[in-house]
Structure formats: C-alpha cells, structure tokens
Design a protein around this motif. Structure first.
Motif, PDB file in Angstrom:
ATOM      1  N   UNK A   1       0.835  -1.201   0.000  1.00 44.40           N
ATOM      2  CA  UNK A   1       0.000   0.000   0.000  1.00 44.40           C
ATOM      3  C   UNK A   1       0.876   1.260   0.000  1.00 44.40           C
ATOM      4  N   UNK A   2       1.948   1.230   0.783  1.00 41.13           N
ATOM      5  CA  UNK A   2       2.864   2.371   0.839  1.00 41.13           C
ATOM      6  C   UNK A   2       3.581   2.562  -0.499  1.00 41.13           C
ATOM      7  N   UNK A   3       3.954   1.464  -1.143  1.00 44.38           N
ATOM      8  CA  UNK A   3       4.606   1.550  -2.454  1.00 44.38           C
ATOM      9  C   UNK A   3       3.661   2.195  -3.474  1.00 44.38           C
ATOM     10  N   UNK A   4       2.388   1.822  -3.406  1.00 40.35           N
ATOM     11  CA  UNK A   4       1.394   2.387  -4.336  1.00 40.35           C
ATOM     12  C   UNK A   4       1.250   3.882  -4.088  1.00 40.35           C
ATOM     13  N   UNK A   5       1.146   4.288  -2.820  1.00 43.50           N
ATOM     14  CA  UNK A   5       1.023   5.716  -2.491  1.00 43.50           C
ATOM     15  C   UNK A   5       2.238   6.500  -2.982  1.00 43.50           C
ATOM     16  N   UNK A   6       3.412   5.931  -2.774  1.00 47.67           N
ATOM     17  CA  UNK A   6       4.641   6.601  -3.224  1.00 47.67           C
ATOM     18  C   UNK A   6       4.653   6.734  -4.748  1.00 47.67           C
ATOM     19  N   UNK A   7       4.278   5.651  -5.432  1.00 43.16           N
ATOM     20  CA  UNK A   7       4.261   5.680  -6.899  1.00 43.16           C
ATOM     21  C   UNK A   7       3.249   6.682  -7.421  1.00 43.16           C
ATOM     22  N   UNK A   8       2.092   6.783  -6.763  1.00 40.75           N
ATOM     23  CA  UNK A   8       1.066   7.759  -7.184  1.00 40.75           C
ATOM     24  C   UNK A   8       1.611   9.179  -7.059  1.00 40.75           C
TER      25      UNK A   8
ATOM     26  N   UNK B   1       0.988  -4.835  -9.463  1.00 37.75           N
ATOM     27  CA  UNK B   1       1.207  -6.262  -9.718  1.00 37.75           C
ATOM     28  C   UNK B   1       1.543  -7.006  -8.428  1.00 37.75           C
ATOM     29  N   UNK B   2       2.375  -6.383  -7.604  1.00 39.24           N
ATOM     30  CA  UNK B   2       2.725  -6.991  -6.324  1.00 39.24           C
ATOM     31  C   UNK B   2       1.482  -7.105  -5.433  1.00 39.24           C
ATOM     32  N   UNK B   3       0.650  -6.083  -5.467  1.00 37.05           N
ATOM     33  CA  UNK B   3      -0.585  -6.112  -4.683  1.00 37.05           C
ATOM     34  C   UNK B   3      -1.483  -7.264  -5.150  1.00 37.05           C
ATOM     35  N   UNK B   4      -1.600  -7.444  -6.443  1.00 35.76           N
ATOM     36  CA  UNK B   4      -2.416  -8.537  -6.982  1.00 35.76           C
ATOM     37  C   UNK B   4      -1.858  -9.890  -6.546  1.00 35.76           C
ATOM     38  N   UNK B   5      -0.532 -10.027  -6.570  1.00 33.17           N
ATOM     39  CA  UNK B   5       0.086 -11.274  -6.125  1.00 33.17           C
ATOM     40  C   UNK B   5      -0.203 -11.537  -4.651  1.00 33.17           C
TER      41      UNK B   5
END
Length: 160
Positions: free
Chosen positions: A33-40, A56-60
C-alpha cells in the motif's frame, strides 16, 4: 487450485500457513500500500512503472492470501497422536534403506501443500510417497521414479 479440493495438513503445516497469512495481511499489505502511495505521488500513472509494479505486487499478495485462506478452509488436519505406526500413512516418518546404494533415508509423508523435498518432506501424491503409503516395516518396495526404479526396505515407521 479447485475451490473445494481437500488439503491434507499436519498441525505444523497449519501453523506455517497461518503465520504466512498473518504476515501477508499485517505487514506485506501495508508495505505494498505504501509503495502504491509513493508511486502515485510521482504523477502520471500511464507511464509510471513503479505504480504498475506495485499494483502487480498487490495482486500477487491478494491472490496468495486468497489461496492460503482457501487452503485453511478446506484443510483436513492429521492429528499426530492418531497416526498408526504399523503402516506408512500421511504424517508418518519412515526410515528406509535404499537397496541400490545402501543409504538409509528418512522421509516424512505429508500432504502436497506441505511437501518440501529439501527437508525430506515428501508428498503423498509424489511417486515415493505414494509408493510407501500402506506399507509395513520389513516390506521391500519398488517405486517407479523419473530416473527408473528405486527399491527401498522399510526399516522403521514413527510419528513425526
């Protein structure tokens, strides 16, 4: 994996799955979740490889959580105290002698979800596991394996 396929597990296997599930739900989900926020925060999502990778990592992670939950839901737990040591069964630890090389080996027969050949935990569905099931101490067993035929003498059967 079919939704309702029964999964055979020992108590040790259940504990291992529960630990992984807990880690994925409490630690890994937050990391992703933190990686997604950073990427956004990097802006334009259409050309953002960090965002794509995090999704993709979240889906996995979510897929693995669903798989583990399904395994636990459909688990048949083998109670070690109920393992019969007269014959090889799931949960048994079997000491055998390889009659070709003279080596003594010890296998623990487990369900396919717990199989770990490096730790000598072999699946009841694998050729050697399947070949040993139902056999008794003193039996000589010939088992078809990918490399040919293995011949074992069963020396001892015990609980794990």
């Amino acid at each position: 994996m079919p939704e309702n396929k029964q999964i055979i597990l020992t108590y040790e296997g259940v504990k291992k799955i529960e630990e992984e599930l807990e880690y994925l739900k409490t630690v890994k989900r937050k990391e992703v979740s933190q990686k997604i926020k950073t990427a956004i925060s990097f802006g334009d999502l259409s050309e953002n490889s960090e965002y794509d990778e995090a999704k993709n990592e979240q889906a996995f992670v979510e897929g693995r959580i669903a798989t583990l939950e399904n395994m636990l839901k459909n688990a048949k737990i083998i109670d070690e105290d109920e393992i019969n040591t007269d014959v090889v069964s799931i949960g048994s630890t079997v000491k055998v002698k390889d009659l070709k090389y003279g080596d003594e080996l010890e296998f623990t027969i487990v369900g396919s979800a717990e199989a770990d050949p490096a730790k000598m935990k072999i699946s009841n569905e694998a050729p050697i596991g399947k070949g040993l099931l139902g056999k008794k101490v003193g039996d000589v067993v010939e088992i078809q394996v990918p490399d040919g035929i293995e011949t074992f003498e069963i020396l001892e059967i015990k609980r794990h």
